[in-house]
Scaffold this motif. Structure first.
Motif, PDB file in Angstrom:
ATOM      1  N   GLN A 109      15.116 -50.383  46.675  1.00 41.39           N
ATOM      2  CA  GLN A 109      14.454 -49.228  47.369  1.00 41.39           C
ATOM      3  C   GLN A 109      15.428 -49.076  49.483  1.00 41.39           C
ATOM      4  O   GLN A 109      15.771 -48.510  49.402  1.00 41.39           O
ATOM      5  CB  GLN A 109      13.781 -48.930  47.751  1.00 41.39           C
ATOM      6  N   GLN A 110      15.097 -50.185  49.174  1.00 41.62           N
ATOM      7  CA  GLN A 110      15.414 -50.380  50.832  1.00 41.62           C
ATOM      8  C   GLN A 110      17.039 -50.691  51.286  1.00 41.62           C
ATOM      9  O   GLN A 110      17.964 -50.241  52.137  1.00 41.62           O
ATOM     10  CB  GLN A 110      15.139 -51.343  51.172  1.00 41.62           C
ATOM     11  N   GLN A 111      17.171 -51.220  50.367  1.00 39.90           N
ATOM     12  CA  GLN A 111      18.669 -51.549  49.973  1.00 39.90           C
ATOM     13  C   GLN A 111      19.415 -50.831  49.181  1.00 39.90           C
ATOM     14  O   GLN A 111      21.107 -49.900  50.322  1.00 39.90           O
ATOM     15  CB  GLN A 111      19.361 -52.419  49.291  1.00 39.90           C
ATOM     16  N   TYR A 112      19.456 -49.387  48.771  1.00 37.75           N
ATOM     17  CA  TYR A 112      19.771 -48.853  48.280  1.00 37.75           C
ATOM     18  C   TYR A 112      19.625 -47.269  48.173  1.00 37.75           C
ATOM     19  O   TYR A 112      18.631 -47.090  46.493  1.00 37.75           O
ATOM     20  CB  TYR A 112      20.269 -48.749  46.553  1.00 37.75           C
ATOM     21  N   PRO A 113      18.910 -46.875  48.571  1.00 37.15           N
ATOM     22  CA  PRO A 113      18.046 -45.609  48.875  1.00 37.15           C
ATOM     23  C   PRO A 113      18.901 -44.187  48.030  1.00 37.15           C
ATOM     24  O   PRO A 113      17.928 -43.708  47.930  1.00 37.15           O
ATOM     25  CB  PRO A 113      17.384 -44.920  49.744  1.00 37.15           C
ATOM     26  N   ASN A 114      20.244 -43.717  48.206  1.00 39.95           N
ATOM     27  CA  ASN A 114      20.935 -43.232  47.388  1.00 39.95           C
ATOM     28  C   ASN A 114      21.192 -43.895  45.952  1.00 39.95           C
ATOM     29  O   ASN A 114      22.279 -43.189  45.298  1.00 39.95           O
ATOM     30  CB  ASN A 114      21.315 -42.878  48.156  1.00 39.95           C
ATOM     31  N   HIS A 115      20.853 -44.852  45.211  1.00 39.77           N
ATOM     32  CA  HIS A 115      21.596 -44.815  44.265  1.00 39.77           C
ATOM     33  C   HIS A 115      20.941 -44.766  42.984  1.00 39.77           C
ATOM     34  O   HIS A 115      20.242 -44.049  42.898  1.00 39.77           O
ATOM     35  CB  HIS A 115      20.882 -46.846  43.921  1.00 39.77           C
ATOM     36  N   ALA A 116      21.364 -43.923  42.402  1.00 37.47           N
ATOM     37  CA  ALA A 116      21.469 -43.184  40.680  1.00 37.47           C
ATOM     38  C   ALA A 116      20.371 -43.992  40.349  1.00 37.47           C
ATOM     39  O   ALA A 116      20.292 -42.914  39.303  1.00 37.47           O
ATOM     40  CB  ALA A 116      23.120 -43.115  40.201  1.00 37.47           C
ATOM     41  N   GLY A 117      19.982 -45.061  40.026  1.00 37.25           N
ATOM     42  CA  GLY A 117      18.986 -45.559  39.952  1.00 37.25           C
ATOM     43  C   GLY A 117      17.422 -45.417  39.718  1.00 37.25           C
ATOM     44  O   GLY A 117      16.780 -45.967  39.800  1.00 37.25           O
ATOM     45  N   THR A 118      17.498 -44.428  40.855  1.00 45.62           N
ATOM     46  CA  THR A 118      16.221 -44.400  41.798  1.00 45.62           C
ATOM     47  C   THR A 118      15.541 -44.299  40.872  1.00 45.62           C
ATOM     48  O   THR A 118      13.594 -44.322  41.723  1.00 45.62           O
ATOM     49  CB  THR A 118      16.916 -43.804  42.850  1.00 45.62           C
ATOM     50  N   ASP A 119      15.695 -42.350  40.504  1.00 50.19           N
ATOM     51  CA  ASP A 119      14.731 -42.343  39.478  1.00 50.19           C
ATOM     52  C   ASP A 119      13.713 -42.729  38.503  1.00 50.19           C
ATOM     53  O   ASP A 119      12.667 -43.114  38.634  1.00 50.19           O
ATOM     54  CB  ASP A 119      14.600 -41.207  38.871  1.00 50.19           C
ATOM     55  N   TYR A 120      14.767 -44.308  37.657  1.00 52.70           N
ATOM     56  CA  TYR A 120      14.563 -44.785  36.625  1.00 52.70           C
ATOM     57  C   TYR A 120      13.504 -46.101  37.641  1.00 52.70           C
ATOM     58  O   TYR A 120      12.538 -46.628  37.614  1.00 52.70           O
ATOM     59  CB  TYR A 120      15.084 -45.622  36.430  1.00 52.70           C
ATOM     60  N   MET A 121      13.725 -46.379  39.023  1.00 53.80           N
ATOM     61  CA  MET A 121      12.935 -47.246  39.946  1.00 53.80           C
ATOM     62  C   MET A 121      11.591 -46.457  40.434  1.00 53.80           C
ATOM     63  O   MET A 121      10.689 -47.700  39.811  1.00 53.80           O
ATOM     64  CB  MET A 121      13.801 -48.047  40.834  1.00 53.80           C
ATOM     65  N   LEU A 122      10.826 -45.556  40.482  1.00 57.05           N
ATOM     66  CA  LEU A 122      10.338 -44.374  40.868  1.00 57.05           C
ATOM     67  C   LEU A 122       9.412 -44.475  39.450  1.00 57.05           C
ATOM     68  O   LEU A 122       7.947 -45.166  39.341  1.00 57.05           O
ATOM     69  CB  LEU A 122      10.389 -43.168  41.263  1.00 57.05           C
ATOM     70  N   TYR A 123      10.080 -44.344  38.345  1.00 59.21           N
ATOM     71  CA  TYR A 123       8.869 -44.776  37.647  1.00 59.21           C
ATOM     72  C   TYR A 123       8.552 -46.017  36.731  1.00 59.21           C
ATOM     73  O   TYR A 123       7.005 -45.350  36.463  1.00 59.21           O
ATOM     74  CB  TYR A 123      10.915 -43.740  36.170  1.00 59.21           C
TER      75      TYR A 123
END
Length: 279
Positions: A109-123
Motif C-alpha cells: 500500500q505504501q509503495q503502490y497506492p494506486n495499483h490495480a490490485g489494491t482492492d484485493y489487498m484491502l479484501y
C-alpha cells in the motif's frame, strides 16, 4: 616496547602454527560456502516468480515465500516485484503468519497506492483480521466471537468498509458487504457484553455509557434490545426513575413484549454470531 621474537623462539613456532591453522579454516570455510550456493542464483525475475507460483499451487508455502522474497529483493522494480508482494501476503496468510501477511500488505500500500490490485489487498487485509488463527477453534470451544478482543474485528471492518467505498464494483465487494453486516452486529454485541459486565459489578453509569454506544453507533442491530434493557435496569438501580421510564418506553416501542423482561440478562443456549457458521 618492541617485541623481540628471538628471545621467545617457542612463541614464533606457535605463531606460524596458528597462521597455518587459520589458513586451513578459511579454505574449509570457502569450500563450505561454495557448497551452499543458492540454486536460484542468476535466475530472472520471471523464472523466480513462475517457480513461486508452482510452489503456491502445490501448497508449499515456505518455498513459495523464499522465491517471492527473492523476486522482491533482486528485482525491486517492475511488475514482478509488485505481484510478488501481493502473493507474499496471500502465502503468509495461508501459512498462518498473519503479522507477516499484514506487513506485506502495508509495504504494498505504501509503495503502490494506486495499483490495480489494491482492492484485493484491502479484501485480504479484512480477511486476515476477520478470522485470526484462534477463530478456527470457536466451533470446539463454543466461544462467542463478540467476547474476544474487538480490535481485530474493528480493523477488519475498516478494511472491508474502505474496499466497499473505494471499489464498489470490485469482484470482492459483495462478499465484503456480507462480512461488514456480521462485523457491525458482532462489534455491537461486544459493547453489550462490556455493558453487562459493568452492570453486574455495580458500575451502573459505565454500563449505561457502553449500552448507549450501541443505540447511537449501531442502529438497527438486534442486540440493541438487550442494550436498552441494560440501560433500563441501570437507571432503576441508580434510582433515576424518570430516565428509567424513558428507557422502558423506548424499549417497549421498538421491541414490544421484550423477552428480557422474563428471562433477564442471561442468554439461553449458544449464539448464532459465529463466523464459522456464516462463511
Amino acid at each position: 616496547m618492541d617485541f623481540n621474537q628471538s628471545r621467545f623462539p617457542g612463541f614464533a613456532r606457535l605463531s606460524h602454527a596458528a597462521l597455518a591453522l587459520l589458513a586451513v579454516v578459511l579454505i574449509a570455510g570457502c569450500g563450505s560456502i561454495k557448497g551452499e550456493k543458492d540454486p536460484t542464483a542468476g535466475w530472472s525475475a520471471e523464472r523466480l516468480y513462475q517457480d513461486a507460483r508452482t510452489e503456491i499451487s502445490a501448497g508449499n508455502w515456505k518455498d513459495a515465500r523464499t522465491r517471492l522474497e527473492a523476486v522482491e529483493a533482486r528485482y525491486p522494480f517492475g511488475g514482478y516485484a509488485q505481484q510478488s508482494l501481493i502473493d507474499q501476503a496471500y502465502v503468509n496468510w495461508k501459512d498462518d503468519e498473519p503479522e507477516q501477511a499484514l506487513a506485506a500488505i502495508d509495504r504494498f500500500q505504501q509503495q503502490y497506492p494506486n495499483h490495480a490490485g489494491t482492492d484485493y489487498m484491502l479484501y485480504l487485509k479484512g480477511l486476515i483480521t476477520f478470522t485470526p488463527p484462534s477463530a478456527s477453534f470457536t466451533k470446539f470451544t463454543r466461544q462467542d466471537p463478540s467476547e474476544r478482543d474487538p480490535k481485530g474485528l474493528r480493523e477488519s471492518y475498516e478494511s472491508f468498509n474502505e474496499l466497499i467505498k473505494r471499489y464498489p464494483d470490485s469482484r470482492y465487494t459483495a462478499d465484503a458487504k456480507k462480512r461488514v453486516t456480521w462485523l457491525v452486529g458482532t462489534i455491537a454485541q461486544n459493547e453489550v457484553h462490556v455493558a453487562q459486565y459493568y452492570y453486574e459489578r455495580g458500575a451502573y453509569v459505565a454500563a449505561i455509557n457502553r449500552a448507549q454506544t450501541v443505540i447511537t453507533d449501531f442502529q438497527g442491530v438486534p442486540i440493541a434490545e438487550k442494550a436498552l434493557y441494560i440501560i433500563y435496569l441501570s437507571y432503576d438501580k441508580l434510582g433515576l426513575t424518570e430516565l428509567r421510564d424513558d428507557a422502558k418506553r423506548v424499549l417497549d416501542q421498538n421491541f414490544p413484549n421484550s423477552k428480557f423482561y422474563e428471562q433477564g440478562l442471561d442468554e439461553p443456549g449458544g449464539s448464532y454470531w459465529n463466523p464459522i457458521n456464516w462463511f
